[in-house]
Scaffold this active site. Structure first.
Site, PDB file in Angstrom:
ATOM      1  N   ARG A   1     -26.377  26.912 102.513  1.00 57.58           N
ATOM      2  CA  ARG A   1     -26.003  25.742 101.871  1.00 57.58           C
ATOM      3  C   ARG A   1     -25.361  24.662 103.106  1.00 57.58           C
ATOM      4  O   ARG A   1     -25.077  23.447 102.952  1.00 57.58           O
ATOM      5  CB  ARG A   1     -25.319  25.516 100.762  1.00 57.58           C
ATOM      6  CG  ARG A   1     -26.344  26.020  99.645  1.00 57.58           C
ATOM      7  CD  ARG A   1     -25.461  26.122  98.263  1.00 57.58           C
ATOM      8  NE  ARG A   1     -24.301  26.676  97.937  1.00 57.58           N
ATOM      9  CZ  ARG A   1     -23.795  26.632  96.757  1.00 57.58           C
ATOM     10  NH1 ARG A   1     -24.107  26.335  95.757  1.00 57.58           N
ATOM     11  NH2 ARG A   1     -22.579  27.334  96.841  1.00 57.58           N
TER      12      ARG A   1
ATOM     13  N   GLU B   1     -17.501  37.976  99.232  1.00 59.24           N
ATOM     14  CA  GLU B   1     -17.039  38.088  97.957  1.00 59.24           C
ATOM     15  C   GLU B   1     -17.994  39.087  97.097  1.00 59.24           C
ATOM     16  O   GLU B   1     -17.429  39.675  96.257  1.00 59.24           O
ATOM     17  CB  GLU B   1     -16.456  36.917  97.284  1.00 59.24           C
ATOM     18  CG  GLU B   1     -18.014  35.994  96.773  1.00 59.24           C
ATOM     19  CD  GLU B   1     -18.222  34.940  97.980  1.00 59.24           C
ATOM     20  OE1 GLU B   1     -18.943  33.886  97.631  1.00 59.24           O
ATOM     21  OE2 GLU B   1     -17.845  35.266  99.023  1.00 59.24           O
TER      22      GLU B   1
END
Length: 182
Positions: A70, A107
């Protein structure tokens, strides 16, 4: 020209939280509604690009780097807005020529990023652009890639920062401009 507040309001209004995606326990920040809204997208690009200029409007960067995936969507128009080049930082094995590579934790797993060895010239000042600053691992790895080319990461400009993950403990002294802190 849209201001930072317009960009922040658009992010708050249009970003959609998707629970447990891409895996359980992760809340994904879906920015596709933001990108689909011309006025919101324009405001966001202008606000992100502001990090590439000083208080007098002078350009302080030579290149913009976007992190897969992105980050590409945001960094390319930021580079155009600043009138400078865009360099993609990609997942391992996606670039066709000689690359520098860095592996890191994120993460929800591990990743390796690469940049073409000639993507950034010695001494170039680079603005890093991405959508979300989460754990800080992607930003730290990208900074290492920029430095491996001989460039200097002068800052990162992101749509949102997930402060509860404490990303700045990983990014260290890198100046970070976040349009929205969650």
């Amino acid at each position: 020209m849209p201001d930072r507040r317009t960009a922040q309001e658009a992010l708050k209004r249009l970003t959609v939280d998707v629970a447990d995606w891409p895996q359980d326990g992760v809340t994904f920040k879906d920015i596709t509604p933001v990108l689909a809204d011309h006025h919101a997208f324009s405001a966001i690009i202008a606000a992100l690009a502001a990090a590439g200029r000083d208080d007098h409007g002078n350009l302080v960067v030579d290149k913009v780097v976007g992190m897969e995936a992105r980050g590409f969507i945001l960094a390319a128009p930021v580079a155009l807005a600043l009138g400078i080049g865009f360099v993609p930082v990609r997942k391992a094995g996606k670039l066709p020529r000689e690359t520098h590579a860095v592996s890191y934790s994120l993460e929800y797993g591990e990743a390796t990023l690469e940049v073409h060895t000639d993507g950034i010239a010695e001494g170039e000042r680079v603005l890093m652009v991405d959508d979300v600053l989460a754990t800080g691992g992607t930003a730290a790895a990208t900074r290492q890639l920029i430095e491996s080319c001989g460039g200097t990461a002068v800052g990162a400009s992101v749509l949102m920062e997930l402060s509860f993950l404490d990303p700045r403990s990983v990014t260290g002294d890198l100046p970070v401009t976040s349009l929205l802190t969650v």
